[in-house]
Write a protein that holds these residues in place. Structure first.
Motif, PDB file in Angstrom:
ATOM      1  N   THR A 349       0.830  -1.213   0.000  1.00  0.00           N
ATOM      2  CA  THR A 349       0.000   0.000   0.000  1.00  0.00           C
ATOM      3  C   THR A 349       0.861   1.257   0.000  1.00  0.00           C
ATOM      4  N   VAL A 350       0.196   2.403  -0.173  1.00  0.00           N
ATOM      5  CA  VAL A 350       0.885   3.695  -0.209  1.00  0.00           C
ATOM      6  C   VAL A 350       1.623   3.963   1.099  1.00  0.00           C
ATOM      7  N   GLY A 351       1.007   3.629   2.216  1.00  0.00           N
ATOM      8  CA  GLY A 351       1.647   3.843   3.511  1.00  0.00           C
ATOM      9  C   GLY A 351       1.388   2.666   4.421  1.00  0.00           C
ATOM     10  N   SER A 352       2.255   2.471   5.399  1.00  0.00           N
ATOM     11  CA  SER A 352       2.107   1.348   6.330  1.00  0.00           C
ATOM     12  C   SER A 352       1.833   1.803   7.757  1.00  0.00           C
ATOM     13  N   GLU A 353       1.700   3.126   7.948  1.00  0.00           N
ATOM     14  CA  GLU A 353       1.518   3.646   9.297  1.00  0.00           C
ATOM     15  C   GLU A 353       0.125   3.302   9.841  1.00  0.00           C
ATOM     16  N   ASN A 354       0.103   2.933  11.099  1.00  0.00           N
ATOM     17  CA  ASN A 354      -1.167   2.796  11.819  1.00  0.00           C
ATOM     18  C   ASN A 354      -1.571   4.189  12.309  1.00  0.00           C
ATOM     19  N   PHE A 355      -2.843   4.528  12.155  1.00  0.00           N
ATOM     20  CA  PHE A 355      -3.275   5.873  12.520  1.00  0.00           C
ATOM     21  C   PHE A 355      -2.982   6.185  13.994  1.00  0.00           C
ATOM     22  N   ASP A 356      -3.025   5.174  14.856  1.00  0.00           N
ATOM     23  CA  ASP A 356      -2.741   5.400  16.273  1.00  0.00           C
ATOM     24  C   ASP A 356      -1.277   5.760  16.518  1.00  0.00           C
ATOM     25  N   GLU A 357      -0.407   5.562  15.503  1.00  0.00           N
ATOM     26  CA  GLU A 357       1.005   5.919  15.626  1.00  0.00           C
ATOM     27  C   GLU A 357       1.263   7.354  15.170  1.00  0.00           C
ATOM     28  N   CYS A 406     -11.328  10.998  11.446  1.00  0.00           N
ATOM     29  CA  CYS A 406      -9.975  11.316  10.946  1.00  0.00           C
ATOM     30  C   CYS A 406      -9.219  10.038  10.609  1.00  0.00           C
ATOM     31  N   ARG A 407      -9.466   8.987  11.405  1.00  0.00           N
ATOM     32  CA  ARG A 407      -8.819   7.700  11.130  1.00  0.00           C
ATOM     33  C   ARG A 407      -9.237   7.187   9.753  1.00  0.00           C
ATOM     34  N   TRP A 408     -10.536   7.212   9.435  1.00  0.00           N
ATOM     35  CA  TRP A 408     -11.019   6.685   8.170  1.00  0.00           C
ATOM     36  C   TRP A 408     -10.489   7.502   6.987  1.00  0.00           C
ATOM     37  N   LEU A 409     -10.418   8.814   7.146  1.00  0.00           N
ATOM     38  CA  LEU A 409      -9.888   9.632   6.052  1.00  0.00           C
ATOM     39  C   LEU A 409      -8.443   9.241   5.751  1.00  0.00           C
ATOM     40  N   THR A 410      -7.641   9.115   6.810  1.00  0.00           N
ATOM     41  CA  THR A 410      -6.227   8.741   6.643  1.00  0.00           C
ATOM     42  C   THR A 410      -6.094   7.326   6.103  1.00  0.00           C
ATOM     43  N   LYS A 411      -6.923   6.428   6.596  1.00  0.00           N
ATOM     44  CA  LYS A 411      -6.893   5.027   6.159  1.00  0.00           C
ATOM     45  C   LYS A 411      -7.143   4.913   4.656  1.00  0.00           C
ATOM     46  N   TYR A 412      -8.135   5.646   4.138  1.00  0.00           N
ATOM     47  CA  TYR A 412      -8.448   5.561   2.716  1.00  0.00           C
ATOM     48  C   TYR A 412      -7.283   6.055   1.851  1.00  0.00           C
ATOM     49  N   LEU A 413      -6.473   6.960   2.387  1.00  0.00           N
ATOM     50  CA  LEU A 413      -5.313   7.449   1.648  1.00  0.00           C
ATOM     51  C   LEU A 413      -4.162   6.452   1.709  1.00  0.00           C
ATOM     52  N   THR A 473      -8.834   5.061  -9.360  1.00  0.00           N
ATOM     53  CA  THR A 473     -10.051   4.690  -8.630  1.00  0.00           C
ATOM     54  C   THR A 473      -9.780   4.298  -7.182  1.00  0.00           C
ATOM     55  N   SER A 474      -8.495   4.021  -6.862  1.00  0.00           N
ATOM     56  CA  SER A 474      -8.175   3.587  -5.493  1.00  0.00           C
ATOM     57  C   SER A 474      -8.345   4.727  -4.488  1.00  0.00           C
ATOM     58  N   LEU A 475      -8.483   5.976  -4.959  1.00  0.00           N
ATOM     59  CA  LEU A 475      -8.663   7.118  -4.057  1.00  0.00           C
ATOM     60  C   LEU A 475     -10.108   7.626  -4.030  1.00  0.00           C
ATOM     61  N   ASP A 476     -11.007   6.888  -4.652  1.00  0.00           N
ATOM     62  CA  ASP A 476     -12.404   7.324  -4.668  1.00  0.00           C
ATOM     63  C   ASP A 476     -12.963   7.475  -3.259  1.00  0.00           C
ATOM     64  N   ASP A 477     -12.699   6.502  -2.400  1.00  0.00           N
ATOM     65  CA  ASP A 477     -13.210   6.572  -1.024  1.00  0.00           C
ATOM     66  C   ASP A 477     -12.592   7.743  -0.256  1.00  0.00           C
ATOM     67  N   PHE A 478     -11.314   8.039  -0.546  1.00  0.00           N
ATOM     68  CA  PHE A 478     -10.651   9.160   0.123  1.00  0.00           C
ATOM     69  C   PHE A 478     -11.336  10.481  -0.247  1.00  0.00           C
ATOM     70  N   ASP A 483     -15.023  15.126   1.540  1.00  0.00           N
ATOM     71  CA  ASP A 483     -16.147  16.061   1.478  1.00  0.00           C
ATOM     72  C   ASP A 483     -16.683  16.379   2.873  1.00  0.00           C
ATOM     73  N   ASP A 484     -16.591  15.433   3.800  1.00  0.00           N
ATOM     74  CA  ASP A 484     -17.061  15.659   5.169  1.00  0.00           C
ATOM     75  C   ASP A 484     -16.165  16.609   5.943  1.00  0.00           C
ATOM     76  N   PHE A 485     -14.961  16.869   5.409  1.00  0.00           N
ATOM     77  CA  PHE A 485     -13.994  17.711   6.113  1.00  0.00           C
ATOM     78  C   PHE A 485     -13.872  19.100   5.486  1.00  0.00           C
ATOM     79  N   MET A 486     -14.650  19.397   4.468  1.00  0.00           N
ATOM     80  CA  MET A 486     -14.469  20.636   3.730  1.00  0.00           C
ATOM     81  C   MET A 486     -14.742  21.878   4.592  1.00  0.00           C
TER      82      MET A 486
END
Length: 490
Positions: A349-357, A406-413, A473-478, A483-486
């Motif tokens: 994946t693009v990143g391997s970080e856990n959001f809690d880190e 915020c976790r879900w937004l970061t996760k989708y990226l 298309t892999s960033l569609d969910d992101f 939009d919820d953060f605009m």
């Protein structure tokens, strides 16, 4: 007949009885005479040794202790082995055999010991005898095997073709052709007597007593060679306890791949010896003058080098460390690195970080900025001596936000899947920039996503270096979640 007296009858019966006895005697005497005639040694035909089986007849009368040196000449070359002795810790002496010129190699001494029996315990299966043309039996008197005994005498044996009807081989000793069982050492090559190379790297241990655990640590790995357009470098990061690919790009290597590599490197075992002490020409023919693949690695505090050359069926020619011999190794034993490309070591994946880190992630998307700051506080009620638990809060551009959102937004990226690592020049400025900081660990990781000439994918850079491509298309969910953060946007 009625006038015959009783005396006459008695006389006649006696005459008949005597006649029967004489006939029986004649039969017995005749049988005995025939037996003597047919078994008279003077009348027997002479034995022909070339037609009769000789049985287990010992052809060379000496003991194993008489053996000194044996030289083998055959179509595969020549080599010499000699008798030696070893004394164990109890003072017991045993006879062993050494391969001359290969004392630094792991030699099949048991095989040599069995082969030496040709010159002190050779049993004949059949005697052929003297023949006019030994070549008819595959005997070439310019190619011989010889033994020098300790008393200074020598014995030469010429070994010929296989004798199909008996399972042995034709051989000539002192001008006489025999059939006897011959050890394959005398018809084979010297490399068959050298054991294959092995790597057996023990695991490390942490802890003591019942709590002790074994583990493997791959500290570094460099893969190069003709099969690779660019070197692949893996390095262990002590701070994070993870292994990263640092060339041709930087990415965390999946733990499953690290475990596979550690297991394969720890127990490399070649299937056979191809060439002992090869010449430059032999190295070239094996493809080891310019190795197809080279692995230089440090595993469990041991450093090793494996070189692979050309293939032969399902095997590679190979060399290990400073051993000058060439071996054959089954492809499956080295496939985890030799037949792997960059993508096999790449984080999926693009990143391997856990959001809690993550303590902070600053997102810039199409010119709009979102500064997500996370804070954590130890949860003393839930924490234990082994595990510490936290409670988390988030702000976006200084305004309170929902941590899970915020976790879900970061996760989708960060969980966008890498498509491939075919590098190309971006077709414009970055449409997404993410600067990621962690609670533990220094520095900021910069993730950039660029448009490509193809509308089907995006190009990913990490810290200014190409990282891989992803489907658009892999960033569609992101983008949908963004939009919820605009209303936070700056």
């Amino acid at each position: 007949m009625s006038n015959v007296t009783n005396n006459e009858k008695k006389r006649m019966k006696k005459q008949v009885r005597n006649l029967l006895v004489m006939i029986c005697v004649l039969i017995v005497l005749g049988a005995g005479l025939a037996l003597l005639i047919f078994n008279d040694p003077a009348k027997k035909e002479p034995e022909h040794s070339h037609e009769e089986t000789a049985g287990q007849t010992k052809l060379i009368d000496c003991d194993e202790t008489d053996i000194s040196v044996i030289t083998v000449n055959n179509e595969n070359g020549s080599f010499t082995f000699y008798q030696d002795s070893e004394t164990d810790e109890d003072g017991n002496v045993s006879l062993v055999y050494r391969l001359q010129g290969y004392e630094d190699k792991a030699v099949k001494e048991g095989t040599l010991k069995n082969a030496a029996e040709l010159f002190y315990n050779l049993d004949c299966i059949k005697v052929i005898g003297e023949v006019e043309n030994p070549a008819d039996f595959g005997i070439d008197r310019s190619v011989f095997t010889a033994c020098l005994y300790k008393n200074g005498t020598a014995k030469e044996i010429y070994i010929g073709n296989a004798a199909a009807e008996s399972g042995g081989r034709y051989l000539e000793i002192d001008g006489v052709i025999y059939i006897a069982s011959v050890n394959t050492v005398y018809t084979g090559a010297v490399n068959n007597l050298v054991d294959g190379a092995k790597l057996n790297i023990p695991k490390l241990t942490k802890g003591e007593g019942d709590g002790a655990e074994e583990y493997s640590l791959l500290e570094s790995l460099k893969i190069s060679g003709e099969m690779f357009t660019q070197d692949i470098v893996l390095e262990y990061d002590e701070e994070s306890g993870k292994v990263f690919m640092t060339a041709p790009m930087k990415t965390e290597v999946p733990q499953e791949k690290i475990d596979e590599l550690a297991e394969d490197f720890a127990s490399v075992s070649t299937s056979s010896t191809a060439v002992v002490n090869p010449t430059e020409e032999e190295l070239k023919s094996c493809g080891l003058d310019k190795p197809q693949a080279v692995a230089e690695f440090v595993l469990n505090n041991e450093s090793h080098v494996i070189k692979l050359g050309n293939t032969e069926e399902n095997k590679y020619y190979c060399m290990i460390d400073d051993d000058s011999s060439v071996y054959l190794v089954v492809k499956g034993q080295v496939a985890s690195w030799a037949e792997s490309g960059v993508m096999d070591f790449h984080s999926p994946t693009v990143g391997s970080e856990n959001f809690d880190e993550i303590s902070e992630i600053v997102l810039t998307v199409n010119g709009k900025s979102f500064d997500i700051v996370n804070t954590r506080e130890a949860d003393e009620n839930s924490s234990t001596d082994e595990v510490e638990y936290y409670s988390y809060e988030s702000t976006v551009n200084g305004q309170a936000s929902v941590y899970e959102e915020c976790r879900w937004l970061t996760k989708y990226l960060l969980e966008a899947a890498i498509l491939n690592t075919d590098e190309e020049v971006p077709a414009g400025d970055a449409i997404i920039t993410a600067k990621i900081s962690r609670y533990e660990g220094e520095g900021v990781k910069t993730l950039e996503i660029f448009p490509s000439e193809s509308n089907a994918k995006y190009i990913v850079h990490v810290d200014g270096v190409f990282y891989g491509n992803i489907r658009n298309t892999s960033l569609d969910d992101f983008f949908t979640k963004l939009d919820d953060f605009m209303f936070y946007a700056n």
